[in-house]
Design a protein around this motif. Structure first.
Motif, PDB file in Angstrom:
ATOM      1  N   ARG A 195      -5.759  -7.121   5.870  1.00 55.86           N
ATOM      2  CA  ARG A 195      -4.747  -7.543   4.887  1.00 55.86           C
ATOM      3  C   ARG A 195      -4.824  -9.039   4.648  1.00 55.86           C
ATOM      4  O   ARG A 195      -4.598  -9.511   3.526  1.00 55.86           O
ATOM      5  CB  ARG A 195      -3.355  -7.152   5.387  1.00 55.86           C
ATOM      6  N   GLN A 196      -5.154  -9.808   5.696  1.00 62.10           N
ATOM      7  CA  GLN A 196      -5.206 -11.260   5.565  1.00 62.10           C
ATOM      8  C   GLN A 196      -6.534 -11.770   5.013  1.00 62.10           C
ATOM      9  O   GLN A 196      -6.630 -12.932   4.611  1.00 62.10           O
ATOM     10  CB  GLN A 196      -4.962 -11.907   6.945  1.00 62.10           C
ATOM     11  N   THR A 197      -7.560 -10.925   4.969  1.00 62.14           N
ATOM     12  CA  THR A 197      -8.881 -11.431   4.610  1.00 62.14           C
ATOM     13  C   THR A 197      -9.470 -10.831   3.339  1.00 62.14           C
ATOM     14  O   THR A 197     -10.179 -11.520   2.603  1.00 62.14           O
ATOM     15  CB  THR A 197      -9.871 -11.182   5.768  1.00 62.14           C
ATOM     16  N   VAL A 198      -9.220  -9.537   3.062  1.00 64.23           N
ATOM     17  CA  VAL A 198      -9.843  -8.934   1.882  1.00 64.23           C
ATOM     18  C   VAL A 198      -9.005  -9.220   0.640  1.00 64.23           C
ATOM     19  O   VAL A 198      -7.788  -9.416   0.715  1.00 64.23           O
ATOM     20  CB  VAL A 198     -10.026  -7.412   2.044  1.00 64.23           C
ATOM     21  N   ILE A 199      -9.691  -9.273  -0.487  1.00 61.33           N
ATOM     22  CA  ILE A 199      -9.017  -9.469  -1.770  1.00 61.33           C
ATOM     23  C   ILE A 199      -9.155  -8.184  -2.573  1.00 61.33           C
ATOM     24  O   ILE A 199     -10.284  -7.724  -2.831  1.00 61.33           O
ATOM     25  CB  ILE A 199      -9.619 -10.646  -2.547  1.00 61.33           C
ATOM     26  N   ILE A 200      -8.022  -7.590  -2.929  1.00 60.91           N
ATOM     27  CA  ILE A 200      -8.019  -6.366  -3.721  1.00 60.91           C
ATOM     28  C   ILE A 200      -7.385  -6.685  -5.070  1.00 60.91           C
ATOM     29  O   ILE A 200      -6.312  -7.305  -5.145  1.00 60.91           O
ATOM     30  CB  ILE A 200      -7.234  -5.254  -3.004  1.00 60.91           C
ATOM     31  N   GLU A 201      -8.070  -6.288  -6.125  1.00 66.85           N
ATOM     32  CA  GLU A 201      -7.617  -6.597  -7.477  1.00 66.85           C
ATOM     33  C   GLU A 201      -6.177  -6.119  -7.683  1.00 66.85           C
ATOM     34  O   GLU A 201      -5.829  -4.978  -7.370  1.00 66.85           O
ATOM     35  CB  GLU A 201      -8.544  -5.926  -8.489  1.00 66.85           C
ATOM     36  N   GLY A 202      -5.364  -7.016  -8.224  1.00 70.68           N
ATOM     37  CA  GLY A 202      -3.974  -6.689  -8.521  1.00 70.68           C
ATOM     38  C   GLY A 202      -3.010  -7.104  -7.435  1.00 70.68           C
ATOM     39  O   GLY A 202      -1.794  -6.986  -7.605  1.00 70.68           O
ATOM     40  N   PHE A 203      -3.561  -7.606  -6.293  1.00 69.35           N
ATOM     41  CA  PHE A 203      -2.685  -8.008  -5.185  1.00 69.35           C
ATOM     42  C   PHE A 203      -3.112  -9.382  -4.683  1.00 69.35           C
ATOM     43  O   PHE A 203      -4.299  -9.707  -4.633  1.00 69.35           O
ATOM     44  CB  PHE A 203      -2.763  -7.005  -4.025  1.00 69.35           C
ATOM     45  N   ARG A 204      -2.109 -10.184  -4.314  1.00 69.58           N
ATOM     46  CA  ARG A 204      -2.426 -11.458  -3.687  1.00 69.58           C
ATOM     47  C   ARG A 204      -2.893 -11.218  -2.261  1.00 69.58           C
ATOM     48  O   ARG A 204      -2.609 -10.178  -1.671  1.00 69.58           O
ATOM     49  CB  ARG A 204      -1.172 -12.356  -3.671  1.00 69.58           C
ATOM     50  N   ARG A 205      -3.664 -12.207  -1.733  1.00 67.29           N
ATOM     51  CA  ARG A 205      -4.153 -12.081  -0.369  1.00 67.29           C
ATOM     52  C   ARG A 205      -2.990 -11.854   0.587  1.00 67.29           C
ATOM     53  O   ARG A 205      -1.988 -12.556   0.555  1.00 67.29           O
ATOM     54  CB  ARG A 205      -4.916 -13.331   0.047  1.00 67.29           C
ATOM     55  N   GLY A 206      -3.115 -10.842   1.436  1.00 70.67           N
ATOM     56  CA  GLY A 206      -2.092 -10.546   2.429  1.00 70.67           C
ATOM     57  C   GLY A 206      -0.974  -9.645   1.921  1.00 70.67           C
ATOM     58  O   GLY A 206      -0.052  -9.324   2.674  1.00 70.67           O
ATOM     59  N   LYS A 207      -1.064  -9.228   0.647  1.00 73.27           N
ATOM     60  CA  LYS A 207       0.022  -8.415   0.074  1.00 73.27           C
ATOM     61  C   LYS A 207      -0.421  -6.987  -0.257  1.00 73.27           C
ATOM     62  O   LYS A 207       0.382  -6.207  -0.764  1.00 73.27           O
ATOM     63  CB  LYS A 207       0.567  -9.086  -1.195  1.00 73.27           C
ATOM     64  N   ALA A 208      -1.651  -6.627   0.023  1.00 70.88           N
ATOM     65  CA  ALA A 208      -2.104  -5.263  -0.291  1.00 70.88           C
ATOM     66  C   ALA A 208      -1.365  -4.265   0.588  1.00 70.88           C
ATOM     67  O   ALA A 208      -1.178  -4.484   1.789  1.00 70.88           O
ATOM     68  CB  ALA A 208      -3.602  -5.149  -0.062  1.00 70.88           C
ATOM     69  N   PRO A 209      -0.910  -3.131   0.006  1.00 66.77           N
ATOM     70  CA  PRO A 209      -0.181  -2.128   0.787  1.00 66.77           C
ATOM     71  C   PRO A 209      -1.070  -1.532   1.891  1.00 66.77           C
ATOM     72  O   PRO A 209      -2.269  -1.328   1.712  1.00 66.77           O
ATOM     73  CB  PRO A 209       0.188  -1.064  -0.247  1.00 66.77           C
ATOM     74  N   LEU A 210      -0.454  -1.246   3.031  1.00 69.73           N
ATOM     75  CA  LEU A 210      -1.186  -0.669   4.160  1.00 69.73           C
ATOM     76  C   LEU A 210      -1.841   0.643   3.756  1.00 69.73           C
ATOM     77  O   LEU A 210      -2.999   0.913   4.139  1.00 69.73           O
ATOM     78  CB  LEU A 210      -0.226  -0.459   5.338  1.00 69.73           C
ATOM     79  N   LYS A 211      -1.136   1.474   2.989  1.00 68.92           N
ATOM     80  CA  LYS A 211      -1.685   2.782   2.592  1.00 68.92           C
ATOM     81  C   LYS A 211      -2.973   2.609   1.793  1.00 68.92           C
ATOM     82  O   LYS A 211      -3.932   3.369   1.953  1.00 68.92           O
ATOM     83  CB  LYS A 211      -0.652   3.550   1.770  1.00 68.92           C
ATOM     84  N   LEU A 212      -2.978   1.594   0.925  1.00 69.89           N
ATOM     85  CA  LEU A 212      -4.164   1.347   0.126  1.00 69.89           C
ATOM     86  C   LEU A 212      -5.344   0.943   1.024  1.00 69.89           C
ATOM     87  O   LEU A 212      -6.469   1.414   0.854  1.00 69.89           O
ATOM     88  CB  LEU A 212      -3.880   0.242  -0.900  1.00 69.89           C
ATOM     89  N   LEU A 213      -5.075   0.058   1.994  1.00 69.68           N
ATOM     90  CA  LEU A 213      -6.117  -0.340   2.934  1.00 69.68           C
ATOM     91  C   LEU A 213      -6.625   0.852   3.744  1.00 69.68           C
ATOM     92  O   LEU A 213      -7.828   1.013   3.973  1.00 69.68           O
ATOM     93  CB  LEU A 213      -5.595  -1.424   3.880  1.00 69.68           C
ATOM     94  N   GLN A 214      -5.695   1.705   4.168  1.00 69.70           N
ATOM     95  CA  GLN A 214      -6.094   2.868   4.969  1.00 69.70           C
ATOM     96  C   GLN A 214      -6.958   3.827   4.147  1.00 69.70           C
ATOM     97  O   GLN A 214      -7.943   4.375   4.644  1.00 69.70           O
ATOM     98  CB  GLN A 214      -4.850   3.583   5.489  1.00 69.70           C
ATOM     99  N   ASN A 215      -6.586   4.023   2.883  1.00 70.30           N
ATOM    100  CA  ASN A 215      -7.380   4.912   2.028  1.00 70.30           C
ATOM    101  C   ASN A 215      -8.784   4.356   1.794  1.00 70.30           C
ATOM    102  O   ASN A 215      -9.762   5.099   1.746  1.00 70.30           O
ATOM    103  CB  ASN A 215      -6.682   5.129   0.690  1.00 70.30           C
TER     104      ASN A 215
END
Length: 522
Positions: free
Chosen positions: A113-133
């Motif tokens: 969550r602190q290191t990857v950048i996912i489009e549409g989310f600021r660093r550290g703000k991506a939902p856990l479910k999205l990361l798990q998927n």
């Protein structure tokens, strides 16, 4: 040389076997064995994917790097099995609580969550479910690898295993709230608890250094400094040299290029040429041609016999008569830098006596280790045996290569050679493991005084000052290895001190030589 001595060569290339000497610790590679090397047993903490990384997690994140640098806490586990079986293989099975897996995956997702950048989310703000998927498979693999490596490292340390390689790693998989079971087979260095080295009763063959042996050495020395004079009339006879053109073919007429010689001088043909060829040369004069059939099996790469003989086509170019120098004061000065022939004679006797002492010592040590091997049975790990085998084969090929020969040129059956060499390799490993075990049990190690004496002895052999020898060892960063090697000599001395040695005097294999330079009966 006795069979325990090759340790110094073998050990030089293999620094990975714990108690094995720095040169004798072979380890399999992943490419050659198809299995995980021992170096990967205690794996570093798993790595999570970085911002630009593919989901495979190939690149390290800053958090993962920090995790590697800091000491990771031990993972809780329960050891279910640690069973030793044939071949120095230990089967290990252990269980890790589900909570340990949950804790580690939670850490990895927090790092992601602190290191990857996912489009549409600021660093550290991506939902856990999205990361798990998105990263579920990678995180699961990294977590299992971490748990396995952390626990196995603890087990190896607690059980005092020296791991040579890892085999057959498995896990039970991940199910919610279920403990995870890991199993692995490890090839380990056997624990040798040396027994039966308090006394050895030996009988060794000994040779009396008498005047006949001294004369034989003087004769060989004269022959080494002989000159050869071309003769136009005398035919070749034992004691003469010859200059030959040689071409060799197999029975089909195919030339054997590595045996071809043009204008080569043979000082002692009986030593250098097949017996059939030397015999046919006798009585031949310059200009004579001869063809000699020499039985010899040549095989294809598939092992099919392609020829049962080599055909030597020879032209005698010259016959040369051997002229021996007189053994006198002038000879002693020119050859050995001695003042008189008597001084040279005395030195030859001393060298023969020293050589005999070393031969008796080597023979005694060989018998001592034969008894030790019988008294201390243990399985030799395949990794150590095969690495030593490969080293012996490589060294043999290198020596043959310097002579322009291959193994097949010696007429040795490849299967028999491989079997014989593997037996030698296994014995060498046994001797080294026993030597290390005795050194550890008796606390035998080289002192600084031992090192100084060994350097002085080496300097005497090289004709240099001890300080120069030590400086060279330090410059080449070989001083510690040199000192470590002394341990083996100290163990040998220790074992010899416990041996009751009876000498049985026998006639030595003759040191006398015939005019053609070959041994003869004394």
């Amino acid at each position: 040389m006795s069979e325990q001595e090759p340790k110094a060569e073998i050990a030089a290339d293999n620094p990975t076997a714990g108690e094995m000497p720095a040169k004798e610790a072979p380890s399999a590679t992943a490419e050659s064995a198809g299995e995980t090397p021992a170096a990967e047993v205690a794996a570093a903490p798993a790595q999570a994917p970085s911002a630009e990384a593919e989901p495979s997690g190939a690149a390290e994140t800053q958090a993962a790097e920090e995790a590697v640098e800091k000491k990771e806490p031990p993972v809780r586990y329960e050891l279910l099995e640690a069973t030793l079986r044939a071949g120095s293989i230990v089967d290990v099975k252990f269980k890790v609580p589900a909570a340990e897996y949950d804790r580690k995956t939670e850490e990895y997702y927090k790092e992601l969550r602190q290191t990857v950048i996912i489009e549409g989310f600021r660093r550290g703000k991506a939902p856990l479910k999205l990361l798990q998927n998105r990263y579920h498979k990678e995180v699961e693999k990294d977590a299992l690898d971490y748990l396995f490596g952390n626990c196995l490292e603890q087990i190896v340390k607690e059980k005092n295993y020296t791991v040579l390689r890892e085999l057959d790693r498995q896990n039970s998989g991940v199910e919610k709230d279920q403990d995870i079971t890991f199993s692995v087979s490890l090839e380990i260095q056997p624990r040798v608890e040396p027994q039966g080295y308090d006394r050895f009763d030996l009988t060794v063959d000994a040779h009396e250094i008498n005047e006949a042996l001294v004369e034989a050495e003087i004769e060989k020395l004269r022959r080494r400094h002989a000159t050869f004079q071309k003769t136009e009339t005398s035919p070749y006879a034992p004691g003469h040299g010859v200059v030959l053109d040689i071409r060799v073919t197999d029975e089909s007429g195919e030339e054997v290029p590595n045996l071809k010689r043009e204008g080569q001088f043979f000082a002692h043909p009986a030593r250098s040429l097949p017996e059939e060829v030397e015999r046919e040369l006798r009585g031949k004069r310059a200009g004579d041609l001869l063809t000699v059939r020499v039985p010899f099996e040549r095989k294809s790469e598939g092992g099919v016999i392609t020829s049962s003989a080599d055909i030597y086509h020879i032209k005698v170019c010259e016959v040369r008569r051997e002229i021996l120098p007189e053994f006198n004061d002038e000879f002693a000065r020119d050859v050995a830098g001695m003042n008189t022939a008597q001084e040279l004679r005395e030195r030859i006797r001393k060298e023969l006596e020293q050589s005999e002492e070393e031969r008796v010592r080597d023979q005694a040590l060989e018998k001592i280790f034969n008894q030790l091997i019988e008294r201390n049975p243990f399985d030799v790990p395949e990794t150590l045996r095969e690495e030593t085998y490969r080293h012996l084969v490589s060294e043999h090929a290198r020596r043959l290569g310097r002579l322009g020969l291959r193994l097949e040129d010696l007429g040795d059956d490849p299967k028999e050679y491989a079997l014989r060499t593997r037996q030698t390799a296994e014995r060498m490993v046994r001797v080294l493991l026993l030597t290390n075990a005795i050194a550890a049990k008796e606390k035998i190690e080289a002192s600084e005084a031992d090192l100084e004496r060994a350097i002085a002895k080496q300097a005497e052999r090289e004709g240099r000052r001890p300080l120069a020898v030590r400086a060279r060892l330090e410059k080449e960063k070989r001083l510690e290895a040199f000192k470590d090697d002394l341990k083996y000599e100290l163990v040998n001395d220790f074992l010899l001190s416990r041996a009751n040695i009876s000498k049985q005097y026998v006639m030595p294999e003759s040191k006398l030589v015939t005019p053609d330079g070959t041994p003869t009966a004394s």
